[in-house]
Write an enzyme that holds these catalytic residues in place. Structure first.
Site, PDB file in Angstrom:
ATOM      1  N   HIS A 101       0.844  -1.210   0.000  1.00  0.00           N
ATOM      2  CA  HIS A 101       0.000   0.000   0.000  1.00  0.00           C
ATOM      3  C   HIS A 101       0.867   1.243   0.000  1.00  0.00           C
ATOM      4  O   HIS A 101       1.959   1.245   0.555  1.00  0.00           O
ATOM      5  CB  HIS A 101      -0.934   0.011   1.211  1.00  0.00           C
ATOM      6  N   HIS A 103       0.855   5.212   1.195  1.00  0.00           N
ATOM      7  CA  HIS A 103       0.212   6.216   2.045  1.00  0.00           C
ATOM      8  C   HIS A 103       0.185   7.548   1.302  1.00  0.00           C
ATOM      9  O   HIS A 103       1.199   7.961   0.738  1.00  0.00           O
ATOM     10  CB  HIS A 103       1.021   6.437   3.330  1.00  0.00           C
TER      11      HIS A 103
HETATM   12  P1  AMP Z   1       2.030   0.345   7.390  1.00  0.00           P
HETATM   13  O1  AMP Z   1       2.770   0.654   8.670  1.00  0.00           O
HETATM   14  O2  AMP Z   1       2.635   1.063   6.203  1.00  0.00           O
HETATM   15  O3  AMP Z   1       1.867  -1.141   7.158  1.00  0.00           O
HETATM   16  O4  AMP Z   1       0.614   1.007   7.563  1.00  0.00           O
HETATM   17  C1  AMP Z   1      -0.563   0.315   7.808  1.00  0.00           C
HETATM   18  C2  AMP Z   1      -1.645   1.366   7.927  1.00  0.00           C
HETATM   19  O5  AMP Z   1      -2.892   0.705   7.832  1.00  0.00           O
HETATM   20  C3  AMP Z   1      -1.635   2.131   9.258  1.00  0.00           C
HETATM   21  O6  AMP Z   1      -1.440   3.517   8.996  1.00  0.00           O
HETATM   22  C4  AMP Z   1      -3.006   1.836   9.852  1.00  0.00           C
HETATM   23  O7  AMP Z   1      -3.582   2.943  10.490  1.00  0.00           O
HETATM   24  C5  AMP Z   1      -3.814   1.420   8.623  1.00  0.00           C
HETATM   25  N1  AMP Z   1      -4.932   0.521   8.898  1.00  0.00           N
HETATM   26  C6  AMP Z   1      -4.890  -0.639   9.584  1.00  0.00           C
HETATM   27  N2  AMP Z   1      -6.124  -1.202   9.621  1.00  0.00           N
HETATM   28  C7  AMP Z   1      -6.936  -0.379   8.919  1.00  0.00           C
HETATM   29  C8  AMP Z   1      -8.328  -0.411   8.593  1.00  0.00           C
HETATM   30  N3  AMP Z   1      -9.125  -1.419   8.984  1.00  0.00           N
HETATM   31  N4  AMP Z   1      -8.842   0.608   7.861  1.00  0.00           N
HETATM   32  C9  AMP Z   1      -8.040   1.622   7.448  1.00  0.00           C
HETATM   33  N5  AMP Z   1      -6.725   1.702   7.729  1.00  0.00           N
HETATM   34  C10 AMP Z   1      -6.184   0.715   8.457  1.00  0.00           C
END
Ligand code: AMP
Ligand code: ZN
Length: 142
Positions: A101, A103
């Site tokens: 993903h 950001h």
């Molecule tokens: P990363 O550290 O790059 O893997 O980021 C994962 C991101 O996913 C974090 O910023 C979380 O806040 C976000 N996240 C986790 N679960 C959900 C969810 N159910 N809906 C939206 N965002 C999420």
């Protein structure tokens, strides 16, 4: 193919709700539930790929194009002054969800976040040797 234990695959499948911004056949964009700033969004492929190296490059280009469009819209909708486009790959880089993903983080002149701490090379030689080592790795891959 999707992964039963993956929270983002569950969002794609509609098993977990999200605040959807937009979608195409291959890509879903939705709000991050724990925003760095309000409007922080995630752009994900609908198919489960773990990280940047797993992503087919055509899909990567589609994601980048979505990041441009959605990033522009986030800037306008939030009145942001800037935008971070960030991808964390592997645990050491802060990846918590192992479904690739990007950001999109709207940034404001006075939002108080600082640039990350920077290090220094011992000398110019060290930097030159490392640049060449990385170049050789690329040659080896291609
Ligand atoms: P990363 O550290 O790059 O893997 O980021 C994962 C991101 O996913 C974090 O910023 C979380 O806040 C976000 N996240 C986790 N679960 C959900 C969810 N159910 N809906 C939206 N965002 C999420
Ligand atoms: Zn997944």
């Amino acid at each position: 193919m999707n992964n039963q234990d993956c929270i983002f695959c569950k969002i794609v499948a509609g098993e977990i709700p999200c605040f959807k911004i937009c979608e195409t056949d291959n890509i879903l964009t939705f709000l991050d539930i724990g925003p760095v700033n309000k409007g922080h969004a995630l752009v994900i492929p609908k198919v489960h790929y773990e990280n940047i190296w797993d992503l087919p490059s055509e899909l990567g280009q589609e994601i980048l194009s979505t990041a441009q469009t959605a990033g522009d819209a986030i800037m306008k909708a939030t009145g942001a002054d800037g935008l971070n486009v960030i991808m964390n790959n592997n645990k050491a880089a802060g990846q918590l969800v192992f479904h690739a993903h990007f950001h999109l983080i709207p940034r404001f002149n006075e939002d108080g976040f600082q640039h990350w701490d920077q290090k220094e090379y011992d000398n110019m030689d060290e930097a030159q040797v490392l640049a060449q080592k990385i170049e050789k790795m690329i040659t080896g891959i291609n």
